[in-house]
Design a protein around this motif. Structure first.
Motif, PDB file in Angstrom:
ATOM      1  N   VAL A  11      25.381 -30.006 -47.636  1.00  0.00           N
ATOM      2  CA  VAL A  11      24.854 -30.857 -48.707  1.00  0.00           C
ATOM      3  C   VAL A  11      25.996 -31.349 -49.599  1.00  0.00           C
ATOM      4  O   VAL A  11      26.085 -32.536 -49.927  1.00  0.00           O
ATOM      5  N   GLN A  12      26.878 -30.431 -49.984  1.00  0.00           N
ATOM      6  CA  GLN A  12      27.995 -30.797 -50.863  1.00  0.00           C
ATOM      7  C   GLN A  12      28.922 -31.821 -50.200  1.00  0.00           C
ATOM      8  O   GLN A  12      29.318 -32.808 -50.824  1.00  0.00           O
ATOM      9  N   ALA A  13      29.250 -31.588 -48.930  1.00  0.00           N
ATOM     10  CA  ALA A  13      30.131 -32.509 -48.211  1.00  0.00           C
ATOM     11  C   ALA A  13      29.464 -33.863 -48.015  1.00  0.00           C
ATOM     12  O   ALA A  13      30.127 -34.914 -48.068  1.00  0.00           O
ATOM     13  N   ASN A  14      28.160 -33.850 -47.780  1.00  0.00           N
ATOM     14  CA  ASN A  14      27.398 -35.079 -47.591  1.00  0.00           C
ATOM     15  C   ASN A  14      27.499 -35.976 -48.826  1.00  0.00           C
ATOM     16  O   ASN A  14      27.851 -37.156 -48.733  1.00  0.00           O
ATOM     17  N   ILE A  15      27.203 -35.407 -49.980  1.00  0.00           N
ATOM     18  CA  ILE A  15      27.206 -36.187 -51.222  1.00  0.00           C
ATOM     19  C   ILE A  15      28.633 -36.593 -51.601  1.00  0.00           C
ATOM     20  O   ILE A  15      28.872 -37.728 -52.046  1.00  0.00           O
ATOM     21  N   THR A  16      29.589 -35.683 -51.403  1.00  0.00           N
ATOM     22  CA  THR A  16      30.990 -36.000 -51.712  1.00  0.00           C
ATOM     23  C   THR A  16      31.478 -37.182 -50.886  1.00  0.00           C
ATOM     24  O   THR A  16      32.115 -38.110 -51.404  1.00  0.00           O
ATOM     25  N   ASP A  17      31.188 -37.156 -49.589  1.00  0.00           N
ATOM     26  CA  ASP A  17      31.589 -38.252 -48.706  1.00  0.00           C
ATOM     27  C   ASP A  17      30.954 -39.570 -49.146  1.00  0.00           C
ATOM     28  O   ASP A  17      31.598 -40.625 -49.139  1.00  0.00           O
ATOM     29  N   TYR A  18      29.696 -39.508 -49.555  1.00  0.00           N
ATOM     30  CA  TYR A  18      28.968 -40.704 -49.983  1.00  0.00           C
ATOM     31  C   TYR A  18      29.596 -41.316 -51.234  1.00  0.00           C
ATOM     32  O   TYR A  18      29.832 -42.526 -51.312  1.00  0.00           O
ATOM     33  N   TYR A  19      29.898 -40.474 -52.214  1.00  0.00           N
ATOM     34  CA  TYR A  19      30.480 -40.967 -53.456  1.00  0.00           C
ATOM     35  C   TYR A  19      31.875 -41.555 -53.223  1.00  0.00           C
ATOM     36  O   TYR A  19      32.242 -42.574 -53.815  1.00  0.00           O
ATOM     37  N   LYS A  20      32.662 -40.912 -52.371  1.00  0.00           N
ATOM     38  CA  LYS A  20      34.013 -41.415 -52.112  1.00  0.00           C
ATOM     39  C   LYS A  20      33.961 -42.736 -51.341  1.00  0.00           C
ATOM     40  O   LYS A  20      34.741 -43.657 -51.618  1.00  0.00           O
ATOM     41  N   THR A  21      33.059 -42.830 -50.374  1.00  0.00           N
ATOM     42  CA  THR A  21      32.927 -44.076 -49.615  1.00  0.00           C
ATOM     43  C   THR A  21      32.398 -45.198 -50.506  1.00  0.00           C
ATOM     44  O   THR A  21      32.819 -46.350 -50.385  1.00  0.00           O
ATOM     45  N   LEU A  22      31.497 -44.859 -51.419  1.00  0.00           N
ATOM     46  CA  LEU A  22      30.991 -45.845 -52.381  1.00  0.00           C
ATOM     47  C   LEU A  22      32.118 -46.351 -53.272  1.00  0.00           C
ATOM     48  O   LEU A  22      32.208 -47.556 -53.547  1.00  0.00           O
ATOM     49  N   HIS A  23      32.987 -45.467 -53.706  1.00  0.00           N
ATOM     50  CA  HIS A  23      34.125 -45.871 -54.544  1.00  0.00           C
ATOM     51  C   HIS A  23      35.003 -46.869 -53.789  1.00  0.00           C
ATOM     52  O   HIS A  23      35.445 -47.870 -54.360  1.00  0.00           O
ATOM     53  N   LEU A  24      35.227 -46.609 -52.508  1.00  0.00           N
ATOM     54  CA  LEU A  24      36.007 -47.536 -51.681  1.00  0.00           C
ATOM     55  C   LEU A  24      35.322 -48.898 -51.597  1.00  0.00           C
ATOM     56  O   LEU A  24      35.980 -49.940 -51.618  1.00  0.00           O
ATOM     57  N   TYR A  25      34.001 -48.891 -51.506  1.00  0.00           N
ATOM     58  CA  TYR A  25      33.231 -50.128 -51.423  1.00  0.00           C
ATOM     59  C   TYR A  25      33.438 -50.983 -52.674  1.00  0.00           C
ATOM     60  O   TYR A  25      33.472 -52.217 -52.603  1.00  0.00           O
ATOM     61  N   PHE A  26      33.615 -50.319 -53.821  1.00  0.00           N
ATOM     62  CA  PHE A  26      33.815 -51.063 -55.060  1.00  0.00           C
ATOM     63  C   PHE A  26      35.272 -51.462 -55.269  1.00  0.00           C
ATOM     64  O   PHE A  26      35.584 -52.179 -56.217  1.00  0.00           O
ATOM     65  N   ILE A  27      36.171 -50.998 -54.397  1.00  0.00           N
ATOM     66  CA  ILE A  27      37.548 -51.499 -54.424  1.00  0.00           C
ATOM     67  C   ILE A  27      37.606 -52.857 -53.747  1.00  0.00           C
ATOM     68  O   ILE A  27      38.112 -53.830 -54.297  1.00  0.00           O
ATOM     69  N   SER A  28      37.070 -52.924 -52.521  1.00  0.00           N
ATOM     70  CA  SER A  28      37.022 -54.197 -51.791  1.00  0.00           C
ATOM     71  C   SER A  28      36.109 -54.044 -50.583  1.00  0.00           C
ATOM     72  O   SER A  28      35.802 -52.923 -50.165  1.00  0.00           O
ATOM     73  N   LYS A  29      35.691 -55.170 -50.022  1.00  0.00           N
ATOM     74  CA  LYS A  29      34.827 -55.125 -48.832  1.00  0.00           C
ATOM     75  C   LYS A  29      35.564 -54.514 -47.646  1.00  0.00           C
ATOM     76  O   LYS A  29      34.981 -53.833 -46.819  1.00  0.00           O
ATOM     77  N   ASP A  30      36.875 -54.763 -47.573  1.00  0.00           N
ATOM     78  CA  ASP A  30      37.662 -54.201 -46.467  1.00  0.00           C
ATOM     79  C   ASP A  30      37.783 -52.695 -46.590  1.00  0.00           C
ATOM     80  O   ASP A  30      37.561 -51.961 -45.626  1.00  0.00           O
ATOM     81  N   LYS A  31      38.151 -52.214 -47.782  1.00  0.00           N
ATOM     82  CA  LYS A  31      38.290 -50.772 -48.003  1.00  0.00           C
ATOM     83  C   LYS A  31      36.951 -50.055 -47.837  1.00  0.00           C
ATOM     84  O   LYS A  31      36.895 -48.920 -47.360  1.00  0.00           O
ATOM     85  N   GLY A  32      35.886 -50.731 -48.220  1.00  0.00           N
ATOM     86  CA  GLY A  32      34.574 -50.106 -48.174  1.00  0.00           C
ATOM     87  C   GLY A  32      33.761 -50.460 -46.947  1.00  0.00           C
ATOM     88  O   GLY A  32      32.534 -50.353 -46.947  1.00  0.00           O
ATOM     89  N   ALA A  33      34.451 -50.841 -45.884  1.00  0.00           N
ATOM     90  CA  ALA A  33      33.747 -51.256 -44.660  1.00  0.00           C
ATOM     91  C   ALA A  33      32.902 -50.132 -44.063  1.00  0.00           C
ATOM     92  O   ALA A  33      31.915 -50.393 -43.374  1.00  0.00           O
ATOM     93  N   GLU A  34      33.279 -48.873 -44.345  1.00  0.00           N
ATOM     94  CA  GLU A  34      32.528 -47.747 -43.795  1.00  0.00           C
ATOM     95  C   GLU A  34      31.236 -47.482 -44.559  1.00  0.00           C
ATOM     96  O   GLU A  34      30.390 -46.725 -44.089  1.00  0.00           O
TER      97      GLU A  34
END
Length: 295
Positions: free
Chosen positions: A147-170
């Motif tokens: 559960v912890q890893a799931n949410i952590t991965d989601y928040y970090k990937t979301l942060h990348l998405y708000f950097i740019s569309k390329d960085k947040g492609a995942e």
């Protein structure tokens, strides 16, 4: 040297989402190995598969109450995490990327820690008279970890998405994942995607304010979210990273190594079940409150 630094930064997802130990230790070593391997024909997925065996070996060496075996186990887990860096950095340097590779990468860490939790349960069972009761906290720790890893991965990937569309492609919606799974032929890829879809379903279920924020932003701007909103979100999100980082590999393994070397491995179960879950609750509440402010 300047070109090498640029190449190094290109091999990372983002400096903003890397914690201190990764930036000064794991990522630089991973980059150098990735540079050595990029023209060898070795693929990122092959590196990931190799890392699974190296990380799983840590469980074997954590089982005995022998400090030298335990040190070897620590080295195995450190090496496995270096390999975990290599596969991603090699993928970004060579352009050899795949969705299955990303899913497999997450699966590798689950295998490492499953083996470690089993080893801890067996070790404690031997100490306290062969009892199997220690599998209860071991299984509980494993579920908490997921559960912890799931949410952590989601928040970090979301942060990348708000950097740019390329960085947040995942960063993908549940609908996008479902569509991709339907396009796959039956087989191992489809199986991994089914697991990934369940993994992502929990992320959506656990973050209602985040989902409302994304829905509102997408309905108004599509994928072209204005830069001022992106910057504002990242600024607030970055303030939570020091808490989020406690639930990453380094946040888990540094206390784990201390508990293993001291002989008190049962303390890790308390750390995982009590402390890290408390951190998770605090982070999720703060993150949802932050997303609500954007709504």
């Amino acid at each position: 040297m300047n070109e090498l630094n640029k190449e190094y930064e290109a091999s990372l997802k983002s400096i903003e989402t890397e914690n201190y130990i990764d930036r000064v230790f794991y990522r630089p070593i991973g980059f150098r190995l990735a540079v050595l391997l990029r023209n060898t024909g070795i693929t990122p997925n092959q590196i990931t598969i190799f890392s699974i065996f190296v990380g799983a070996a840590a469980g074997y060496f954590f089982y005995p109450q022998n400090i030298w075996y335990n040190i070897v186990g620590i080295v195995c887990l450190v090496c496995a995490n270096i390999l975990d860096c290599v596969d991603g950095q090699l993928a970004r340097l060579t352009g050899i990327k795949s969705e299955i590779g990303r899913i497999l990468d997450g699966f590798a860490g689950d295998v490492w820690f499953t083996c470690i939790y089993v080893a801890f349960a067996l070790r404690l069972g031997d100490i306290y008279g062969g009892t199997g009761w220690f599998f209860i906290p071991a299984v509980t720790s494993g579920l908490c970890h997921l559960v912890q890893a799931n949410i952590t991965d989601y928040y970090k990937t979301l942060h990348l998405y708000f950097i740019s569309k390329d960085k947040g492609a995942e960063f993908q919606t549940l609908e996008q994942i479902e569509a991709q799974q339907k396009d796959l032929k039956s087989g191992l890829s489809r199986f991994f995607y089914a697991l990934y879809m369940r993994y992502s379903s929990f992320q959506v279920y656990a973050t209602p304010q985040l989902q409302q924020m994304l829905k509102r932003l997408h309905s108004r701007y599509g994928n072209d979210i204005p830069e001022d909103i992106r910057v504002s979100f990242r600024k607030q999100s970055k303030q939570l990273m020091r808490y989020i980082d406690l639930m990453t590999f380094n946040g888990r393994t540094i206390p784990m190594f201390l508990f293993v070397l001291s002989g008190y491995v049962w303390l890790y179960f308390i750390y995982e079940i009590v402390f890290l879950n408390l951190v998770l609750i605090i982070v999720m509440r703060k993150h949802e409150k932050m997303c609500a402010s954007f709504n």
